[in-house]
Motif scaffolding. Structure first.
Motif, short mmCIF file in Angstrom:
data_model
loop_
_atom_site.label_atom_id
_atom_site.label_comp_id
_atom_site.label_asym_id
_atom_site.label_seq_id
_atom_site.Cartn_x
_atom_site.Cartn_y
_atom_site.Cartn_z
N SER A 258 1.04 -1.38 0.01
CA SER A 258 -0.03 0.02 0.07
C SER A 258 0.99 1.26 -0.12
O SER A 258 1.90 1.14 0.23
CB SER A 258 -0.85 -0.23 1.22
N TRP A 259 0.11 2.31 -0.43
CA TRP A 259 1.17 3.69 -0.41
C TRP A 259 0.01 4.98 -0.43
O TRP A 259 -1.00 4.71 -0.50
CB TRP A 259 2.07 3.75 -1.75
N TYR A 260 0.76 5.79 0.06
CA TYR A 260 0.07 7.45 0.02
C TYR A 260 -0.01 7.79 -1.50
O TYR A 260 1.15 7.58 -1.98
CB TYR A 260 0.58 8.20 0.89
N VAL A 261 -1.05 8.42 -1.83
CA VAL A 261 -0.85 9.08 -3.29
C VAL A 261 -0.45 10.48 -3.07
O VAL A 261 -1.22 11.29 -2.12
CB VAL A 261 -2.48 9.17 -3.91
N PRO A 262 0.65 10.98 -3.52
CA PRO A 262 1.11 12.44 -3.41
C PRO A 262 0.63 13.52 -4.24
O PRO A 262 0.07 13.13 -5.28
CB PRO A 262 2.67 12.32 -3.65
N ASN A 263 0.34 14.55 -3.65
CA ASN A 263 -0.12 15.78 -4.66
C ASN A 263 0.98 16.61 -5.10
O ASN A 263 0.96 17.94 -5.57
CB ASN A 263 -1.05 16.45 -3.79
N GLY A 264 2.38 16.00 -4.92
CA GLY A 264 3.28 16.83 -5.46
C GLY A 264 4.62 16.22 -4.88
O GLY A 264 4.60 15.44 -4.32
N GLY A 265 5.72 16.95 -5.04
CA GLY A 265 7.06 16.49 -4.51
C GLY A 265 7.65 15.61 -5.39
O GLY A 265 7.67 15.43 -6.80
N TYR A 266 8.45 14.73 -5.01
CA TYR A 266 9.58 13.59 -5.63
C TYR A 266 9.01 12.28 -5.11
O TYR A 266 9.60 11.31 -5.96
CB TYR A 266 10.76 13.87 -5.03
N PHE A 267 8.33 11.91 -4.12
CA PHE A 267 8.41 10.63 -3.51
C PHE A 267 6.94 9.95 -3.33
O PHE A 267 6.07 10.66 -2.98
CB PHE A 267 9.00 10.90 -2.28
N VAL A 268 7.08 8.59 -3.45
CA VAL A 268 6.05 7.99 -2.80
C VAL A 268 6.61 6.91 -1.76
O VAL A 268 7.48 6.39 -1.84
CB VAL A 268 5.46 6.94 -4.05
N TRP A 269 5.67 6.95 -0.94
CA TRP A 269 6.01 5.93 0.47
C TRP A 269 5.38 4.69 0.51
O TRP A 269 4.22 4.50 0.37
CB TRP A 269 5.71 6.55 1.71
N VAL A 270 6.02 3.55 0.28
CA VAL A 270 5.20 2.21 0.07
C VAL A 270 5.44 1.23 1.29
O VAL A 270 6.56 1.28 1.77
CB VAL A 270 5.83 1.51 -1.31
N LYS A 271 4.40 0.77 1.60
CA LYS A 271 4.57 -0.25 2.99
C LYS A 271 4.41 -1.69 2.09
O LYS A 271 3.41 -1.91 1.35
CB LYS A 271 3.14 0.04 3.82
N VAL A 272 5.14 -2.58 2.48
CA VAL A 272 5.06 -4.01 2.11
C VAL A 272 5.20 -4.96 3.04
O VAL A 272 4.99 -4.55 4.40
CB VAL A 272 6.38 -4.12 1.19
N THR A 273 5.21 -6.16 3.00
CA THR A 273 5.26 -7.13 4.04
C THR A 273 6.75 -7.69 4.33
O THR A 273 6.78 -8.04 5.53
CB THR A 273 4.19 -8.51 3.53
N GLY A 274 7.62 -7.52 3.53
CA GLY A 274 8.86 -7.92 4.06
C GLY A 274 9.77 -7.12 4.66
O GLY A 274 9.42 -5.83 4.85
N ASP A 275 10.78 -7.14 5.00
CA ASP A 275 11.88 -6.17 5.61
C ASP A 275 12.63 -5.79 4.50
O ASP A 275 13.53 -6.32 3.78
CB ASP A 275 12.74 -6.98 6.43
N THR A 276 12.56 -4.34 4.36
CA THR A 276 13.00 -3.51 3.19
C THR A 276 14.50 -3.60 3.22
O THR A 276 14.96 -3.51 2.01
CB THR A 276 12.46 -2.29 3.00
N SER A 277 15.06 -3.67 4.16
CA SER A 277 16.58 -3.75 4.37
C SER A 277 17.13 -4.96 3.50
O SER A 277 18.15 -4.78 2.71
CB SER A 277 17.13 -3.67 5.59
N GLU A 278 16.38 -5.81 3.75
CA GLU A 278 16.83 -7.29 3.30
C GLU A 278 16.55 -7.21 1.79
O GLU A 278 17.02 -8.16 0.86
CB GLU A 278 16.32 -8.37 4.05
N LEU A 279 15.41 -6.60 1.31
CA LEU A 279 15.00 -6.60 -0.10
C LEU A 279 16.17 -5.74 -0.95
O LEU A 279 16.00 -6.01 -2.11
CB LEU A 279 13.64 -6.13 -0.22
#
Lengths: 392, 392
Positions: free
Chosen positions: B319-340
């Motif tokens: 899942s993620w937030y839909v931005p209204n500007g800027g540079y970024f999208v923040w995504v939530k996933v199920t795994g550990d993103t450091s390991e991915l």
């Protein structure tokens, strides 16, 4: 809302001990600037910098405009390391940090080394901007006089011996400009260089060597403290401001990698890709050795003109050191130089009153700093003539 | 010689609490950089900057290469004040300080405001570089979550009420990126903006408003906190890095003149005449409003492509937030993103693991930040496809 109540303790202390003060008044347009420690305008490489930017951006497009930017930034480090090695300083890439001029380098070193209880040794007189920087971090100084042979290391030793005997704190570092000192123009002898390095080992302090003028010798050159240092005690600060262009803001710190790692960590303005890459391309495009020779010849000629004019136009009671390089002549007169500034500006000539270069400003009352770098020969003579009329 | 023994107390503490750590690994050359918060390469004005330098140096010769440099430096301040006023911020010249990008601005503010006992409120998540800067000065933080409507000011109020009741220290300032936050891309609602300003007055803290992305809205724009501030509590930090070019290092602080005077005093890298004057000439030569419109359209298109690709290629659990500007999208996933990250780099796509944006890195395990600013539409789609295959 009380703005000051939000300041940190150290900010409050710094502003209280040394409030942002009046500095030199604005200079009238037509004033002959014997005050300015600027390079000669006609030696500024504006055409070459223009060409360097054109070449850089044609070759690399958007790269130097990004954060991580251009491969030329590594090139600049190599070029600086090469210049250092010519003067006997063998420094590796991880022992070099590029800064926005020498001032940022000095501020960073102060940031990393100085507590509010840290004792710092400075020269008397010394570079006023460095003194202002240190005062932002501590209020504890030992001020050791400079004479025609540079820092009086015997006097430094006396102070260190006495403090050790009395169980007083010892300094964490000495700030020195050993070669063509600002403002005295004098150079530390080799004997004193050896002595100060011995003292630093014996009393366990570091040496911040400010070498902004080191390449600008008229005849014999001096070995930088960094080149004589076998112990990793010297943090060497250099700059392209005096030999290329201050407006580019390129300076550096050369020190052991442990220092550089910490200093880099606290340097939070990031790299300056556009300025650093432009400088690298500029340096590739010229013969730096030839450029430095031209600067030396020009400044030596200017200095010689200034010294003759001092002989001719200053009262017999005035005296000065004869520099062997750099930008400055330090003159002792009979009056209070702070009070002489306004009449001098009215006559159309500027100088820097000596008081700014001392921890205790009273010590500088009878001195003034003249620069022979910025004005041309004709204006130097005219400037000194006007100064002479004010002094008489 | 023990290098560390020469460090100041605060340096030792900072290095101990937060040692210079590993950051993102080096990215393979061909990697699709969804990690990089860089402007789009094809929108970088390399030709215009080249022309600006040529014009500047032809017109002003050596001037911009000197310390005090070019009259264009004042011009740059006017241009920035004009941009601020368009967005409702009425700031005068003595309320503006030019810095080497937003990072230097944040570091300077930290330098002037933070003691080792100062309490700072940050957003969770927040801009990792700012967090690193604050950690160099203090170890005391309150971390308040951000949701799709920005900082959760109700939670901030709860903490403040509780601390006040218990007689605990109150924060000196809040660091917030209210508009198109880094990394979440979300924007604080007007209601919350009013609330946070009320809280700052009631609990007597300052607000450091980081507005690096504020101009880059897709449709409706938000009023900066600085424009709503009647009390002088907002220190507004801006930058041309996201709308012109980060490599030029031009940022600023807009705040009441008492703050600016103190901040300027501790800014010891001096002005950057060449970069500042070049930027002024560049801004004179273009229609900035038109440029910003182009950026908005490009980034909006990129963002829309990224969001579609996320729908198509990411697991349904993401899942993620839909931005209204800027540079970024923040995504939530199920795994550990450091390991991915390592497998993603092997697939040829990069992202920033969420842990870097949190005081307690554990809080970021399931998040990752994607940027839609740097890669073009085609590569964004391909990048997300590769990311999807790693996540599945």
């Amino acid at each position: 809302m009380n703005v000051e109540s939000f300041f940190s303790k150290s900010t409050k202390e710094a502003l209280q001990n040394d409030p942002p003060g009046e500095w030199m008044p604005a200079l009238p347009d037509e004033c002959i600037r014997l005050s300015s420690g600027y390079p000669a305008p006609h030696l500024m490489p504006d055409k070459e910098i223009k060409a360097a930017v054109a070449r850089l951006l044609e070759e690399e497009k958007d790269q130097p405009l990004h954060y991580l930017g251009s491969p030329k930034m590594e090139k600049l480090k190599e070029q600086i390391l090469d210049r250092l090695s010519i003067r006997g300083m063998n420094v590796s890439t991880d022992e070099l940090l590029i800064t926005a001029g020498a001032c940022q380098a000095i501020d960073l070193i102060a940031r990393v080394l100085i507590d509010d209880e840290t004792l710092v040794v400075i020269e008397a007189p010394t570079y006023m901007e460095a003194l202002e920087i240190f005062k932002n971090y501590t209020n504890h100084f030992i001020s050791i006089p400079v004479d025609e042979y540079g820092l009086q290391t015997d006097l430094l030793e006396e102070v260190l011996v006495e403090r050790k005997e009395k169980g007083l704190s010892l300094p964490r570092f000495l700030y020195t400009i050993p070669t063509f000192q600002n403002p005295t123009g004098t150079t530390m002898t080799e004997e004193r260089r050896k002595h100060v390095l011995e003292l630093s080992a014996k009393y366990n302090f570091l040496i911040l060597e400010d070498d902004a003028y080191g390449e600008l010798h008229f005849d014999k050159h001096s070995t930088p403290l960094k080149a004589m240092d076998t112990d990793g005690r010297v943090l060497h600060v250099g700059s392209l401001s005096k030999v290329v262009a201050p407006g580019m803001r390129i300076g550096w710190i050369a020190a052991t990698s442990e220092f550089i790692t910490a200093l880099a960590w606290f340097k939070k303005d990031l790299d300056h890709p556009f300025a650093q890459a432009t400088m690298a391309v500029y340096l590739e495009s010229i013969d730096m050795q030839e450029r430095v020779e031209t600067l030396r010849a020009t400044y030596q000629a200017n200095c010689s003109v200034l010294l003759s004019a001092l002989e001719q136009y200053l009262p017999k009671s005035a005296s000065w050191y004869v520099p062997n390089g750099g930008y400055f002549v330090w003159v002792k007169v009979t009056g209070d130089t702070s009070e002489l500034l306004a009449p001098a500006l009215e006559e159309g000539v500027s100088f820097v009153p000596g008081k700014y270069f001392f921890l205790d400003q009273q010590d500088g009352t009878k001195y003034l700093r003249l620069s022979f770098s910025y004005a041309d020969e004709k204006r130097i003579v005219e400037g000194v003539k006007r100064l002479g009329s004010v002094l008489k």
